[in-house]
Design an enzyme around this catalytic site. Sequence first.
Site, short mmCIF file in Angstrom:
data_model
loop_
_atom_site.label_atom_id
_atom_site.label_comp_id
_atom_site.label_asym_id
_atom_site.label_seq_id
_atom_site.Cartn_x
_atom_site.Cartn_y
_atom_site.Cartn_z
N CYS A 41 0.79 -1.24 0.00
CA CYS A 41 0.00 0.00 0.00
C CYS A 41 0.82 1.28 0.00
CB CYS A 41 -0.94 0.00 1.19
SG CYS A 41 -2.19 -1.29 1.08
N ARG A 101 15.43 2.00 2.90
CA ARG A 101 15.41 0.77 2.12
C ARG A 101 14.79 -0.36 2.94
NH1 ARG A 101 20.70 -1.14 0.85
NH2 ARG A 101 21.14 0.95 0.07
N SER A 102 13.72 -0.03 3.63
CA SER A 102 13.01 -1.05 4.38
C SER A 102 12.34 -2.03 3.42
CB SER A 102 11.93 -0.42 5.28
OG SER A 102 10.91 0.15 4.47
N ASP A 116 20.37 3.42 2.66
CA ASP A 116 20.03 3.03 4.02
C ASP A 116 21.17 3.49 4.92
OD1 ASP A 116 22.08 1.22 3.71
OD2 ASP A 116 20.82 -0.58 3.92
N ILE A 117 21.25 2.97 6.13
CA ILE A 117 22.23 3.48 7.09
C ILE A 117 23.66 3.32 6.61
CG2 ILE A 117 23.17 3.19 9.43
CD1 ILE A 117 20.35 2.41 10.33
#
Length: 316
Positions: free
Chosen positions: A153, A188-189, A211-212
Amino acid sequence: MSAQVAVNAVTSACKTVLASSVAKVYTTEVKTAIQKLGRPPKMVAFLANNDPAAKLYADWTAKACTDTGVDFELRQVDKEDLEDAVFQTNDDKSVDGIMIYFPVFGNRQDQYLQQIVSPAKDVEGLSHMYIQNLYHNVRYLNAENTKKSILPCTPLALVKILEYIGVYNMMLPYGNRLYGKTITIVNRSEIVGRPLAALLANDGAVVYSFDIDTVQKFTRGEGIRLRSHRVTDIHCTLEEATKMSDVVITGVPSEKYKFPVEYLKDGVICVNFSTAKNFEISVKDKASLYVPSVGKVTVMMLMRNLLRLAENGSSN
């Protein structure tokens, strides 16, 4: 013209786009589709935590269902009972869609809970089947192309927002509508950032994903991988990527994180999907369009996904 007047002129050129404005478009679409379906689709949502953000999301979902004519039922259960409750609802033929408000346990057990929802009722598009389809750019579930696959979603909401504000070139065919666009995503989950990067690359964009610790470049596939995107680990600073980017999207879940506005080029489009505010108000000095949140559009994508599931089920 004084420096202050010049700054004010640039600031006034930035337009803030509210998620509620975009959501209205899909409210009308969903209402029309429900009339065509001939019955209100039913969604059951499970709340098994005390997270204020999850409760807010549940409230938004309930309101959107009321506004569009969806039959919505929120079931508050103990987290230890959630697994059994989901299995029972999977077997309930009166239910078209199921969702769970995460986090529940806050660990890998949540990933397991995502996968026990029947794909036929997975409104959030988190089952392995739907995720695989997303990454391989498979848009239908059957050879006849009559049953649409479900997309997660929030990534879908971000795509629809970018369409609404004109980032997509609708004159071009599917798969090319982001041709020539460069996009930076700070997140970037597995729920939002990575699938979003894949979706945008599948539509022709060059995407820098941060990301990290690492940076990856997502591009459209070539040769035997033409249907899906390609991912490359690269060495690139956030400033370097941002200076090239037409769109910058942030989703860092921390109030302490603020995107460095000085990295942005003039006229950039900025979108934030974190519940935290990743951009300071000074973003308007650089951006031409600024979208501060996406939650209400995400809820409308739930409604669209629910209808897809109901339509897919009725065509069996």
